[in-house]
Design a protein around this motif. Structure first.
Motif, mmCIF file in Angstrom:
data_model
loop_
_atom_site.group_PDB
_atom_site.id
_atom_site.type_symbol
_atom_site.label_atom_id
_atom_site.label_comp_id
_atom_site.label_asym_id
_atom_site.label_seq_id
_atom_site.Cartn_x
_atom_site.Cartn_y
_atom_site.Cartn_z
ATOM 1 N N PRO A 66 0.825 -1.220 0.000
ATOM 2 C CA PRO A 66 0.000 0.000 0.000
ATOM 3 C C PRO A 66 0.852 1.261 0.000
ATOM 4 N N ILE A 67 0.530 2.163 -0.946
ATOM 5 C CA ILE A 67 1.199 3.454 -1.058
ATOM 6 C C ILE A 67 0.130 4.541 -1.009
ATOM 7 N N VAL A 68 0.385 5.596 -0.278
ATOM 8 C CA VAL A 68 -0.569 6.696 -0.164
ATOM 9 C C VAL A 68 -0.704 7.379 -1.526
ATOM 10 N N SER A 69 -1.917 7.346 -2.090
ATOM 11 C CA SER A 69 -2.156 7.928 -3.414
ATOM 12 C C SER A 69 -3.659 8.033 -3.641
ATOM 13 N N ALA A 70 -4.021 8.424 -4.866
ATOM 14 C CA ALA A 70 -5.434 8.506 -5.242
ATOM 15 C C ALA A 70 -5.932 7.190 -5.834
ATOM 16 N N PHE A 71 -5.148 6.133 -5.679
ATOM 17 C CA PHE A 71 -5.487 4.850 -6.305
ATOM 18 C C PHE A 71 -6.848 4.331 -5.852
ATOM 19 N N ARG A 72 -7.123 4.423 -4.545
ATOM 20 C CA ARG A 72 -8.391 3.889 -4.032
ATOM 21 C C ARG A 72 -9.581 4.700 -4.520
ATOM 22 N N GLN A 73 -9.434 6.013 -4.588
ATOM 23 C CA GLN A 73 -10.532 6.846 -5.090
ATOM 24 C C GLN A 73 -10.828 6.513 -6.549
ATOM 25 N N ASN A 74 -9.768 6.324 -7.344
ATOM 26 C CA ASN A 74 -9.969 5.964 -8.741
ATOM 27 C C ASN A 74 -10.608 4.586 -8.868
ATOM 28 N N ALA A 75 -10.194 3.666 -8.010
ATOM 29 C CA ALA A 75 -10.773 2.321 -8.033
ATOM 30 C C ALA A 75 -12.264 2.364 -7.703
ATOM 31 N N ALA A 76 -12.631 3.212 -6.756
ATOM 32 C CA ALA A 76 -14.039 3.337 -6.396
ATOM 33 C C ALA A 76 -14.869 3.818 -7.582
ATOM 34 N N THR A 77 -14.318 4.717 -8.368
ATOM 35 C CA THR A 77 -15.019 5.208 -9.556
ATOM 36 C C THR A 77 -15.282 4.071 -10.537
ATOM 37 N N HIS A 78 -14.285 3.248 -10.788
ATOM 38 C CA HIS A 78 -14.443 2.116 -11.709
ATOM 39 C C HIS A 78 -15.385 1.060 -11.125
ATOM 40 N N PHE A 79 -15.382 0.914 -9.815
ATOM 41 C CA PHE A 79 -16.284 -0.036 -9.172
ATOM 42 C C PHE A 79 -17.741 0.351 -9.434
#
Length: 275
Positions: free
Chosen positions: A180-193
Motif C-alpha cells: 500500500p502506497i498513499v495515493s489517489a489509487f483507491r478513489q480511482n478504483a471506487a469510480t471504476h467499481f
C-alpha cells in the motif's frame, strides 16, 4: 549529459512524485505523461515542461507520445517507467468481459505496446532501462481484486519473459512491487467499481457495502508508505550498474514474498482471506 526517461501515469501518486523529484536532478530529463489534458497542463505548471499526453488505451496516443519524445531527444530514450495503471474492484463472478478487457487494455496491453516501442529504440542505442511498477498483488491475490491481480500477474510474467529474451542486450528489466502506497489509487478504483459492478443483484452485496463504507470514511491502509518509498527504488533501478530484478516496497510485500514460499497454499489462503 542528461539521460531521458518517459514516465506514465503522472497525474497523481507515485508517478507524479517520481517525475517531480527526478526532474530536480541534473542527470535526468523527465517526460511525464498523463491521460487527461488538464493533468498534463497541471504537470507543466508545476515545472515539468516536457509533460505530454499519453492514453494507454489508445495505440494512436502511445505512438504519438513516443514520437514527441524522440523528436525532442534526437531519437534517444534511456529509460521507461511503466507506472500508469488502475484497479478494477469487484468479485470475479461480477466482472463483465468489458470490465476485464478495460483493465487489461490499460494495465497490460497498452503498457506492453509502449514497452515494445521503447525496446526497439533501446536496441538501436545499445541499452536502456525498463522499470515496471507492479504490486504485491503481482504474486499474491486478495479477494475482490481479481481483475487487478490478474493484470499485475500478467505484467510480472511478461517482464520475466522479456528479461530472458533481452539477455545480452544491455536492456535491463526491473520490477518494483509496492504494497500500500498513499495515493489517489483507491478513489480511482471506487469510480471504476461504481461504473462496472451491479451491487444490488450480487451475491457479494454485503461485502460491497462494507467496502464502500470504508472508502467513504477514508479508512487508512495499514503499513502504507508515501510515494518517496517507490522513488528510492526507482532511482536505484535507473542508476545501478546491475539493477535488482525485483524491488519489494513496504512490510506487507516483503512479508508475503516469504510467506508464499514458506507456507502451504491452504495456510496462505487462510491469511489472505482475512486481509
Amino acid at each position: 549529459m542528461r539521460r531521458n526517461i518517459l514516465i506514465t501515469g503522472c497525474s497523481s501518486g507515485i508517478g507524479r512524485h517520481c517525475a517531480l523529484t527526478l526532474a530536480k536532478r541534473q542527470d535526468w530529463r523527465v517526460f511525464a505523461s498523463a491521460r487527461k489534458t488538464e493533468d498534463v497542463e497541471k504537470l507543466q505548471k508545476d515545472g515539468l515542461s516536457d509533460a505530454l499526453q499519453l492514453d494507454l488505451d489508445s495505440p494512436t496516443s502511445i505512438h504519438s507520445a513516443m514520437e514527441t519524445v524522440l523528436a525532442q531527444t534526437g531519437g534517444c530514450l534511456d529509460a521507461l517507467f511503466n507506472n500508469g495503471a488502475y484497479g478494477q474492484p469487484g468479485a470475479v463472478e461480477d466482472l463483465s468481459r468489458d470490465a476485464l478487457r478495460a483493465q487489461f487494455e490499460s494495465n497490460v496491453f497498452g503498457t506492453q505496446e509502449l514497452t515494445n516501442t521503447a525496446i526497439a529504440i533501446m536496441r538501436k542505442d545499445g541499452g536502456g532501462r525498463i522499470i515496471q511498477n507492479s504490486s504485491v498483488l503481482g504474486f499474491v491475490c486478495l479477494k475482490y481484486r481479481g481483475a487487478y491481480n490478474a493484470s499485475k500477474y500478467a505484467l510480472e510474467a511478461l517482464s520475466d519473459t522479456m528479461r530472458l529474451e533481452l539477455a545480452g542486450t544491455n536492456i535491463h528489466i526491473a520490477l518494483i512491487e509496492p504494497g500500500p502506497i498513499v495515493s489517489a489509487f483507491r478513489q480511482n478504483a471506487a469510480t471504476h467499481f461504481h461504473r462496472q459492478i451491479d451491487t444490488d443483484t450480487s451475491a457479494h452485496h454485503d461485502a460491497y457495502v462494507r467496502m464502500q463504507e470504508a472508502w467513504s470514511k477514508g479508512a487508512s491502509m495499514p503499513f502504507a508508505l508515501e510515494p518517496k518509498a517507490v522513488y528510492k527504488n526507482l532511482l536505484h533501478a535507473l542508476n545501478a550498474r546491475r539493477p535488482k530484478l525485483r524491488y519489494r516496497v513496504t512490510i506487507p510485500t516483503i512479508a508475503f514474498w516469504y510467506l508464499k514460499r514458506l507456507l502451504p497454499c491452504a495456510w496462505l489462503d487462510n491469511i489472505l482471506t482475512r486481509v
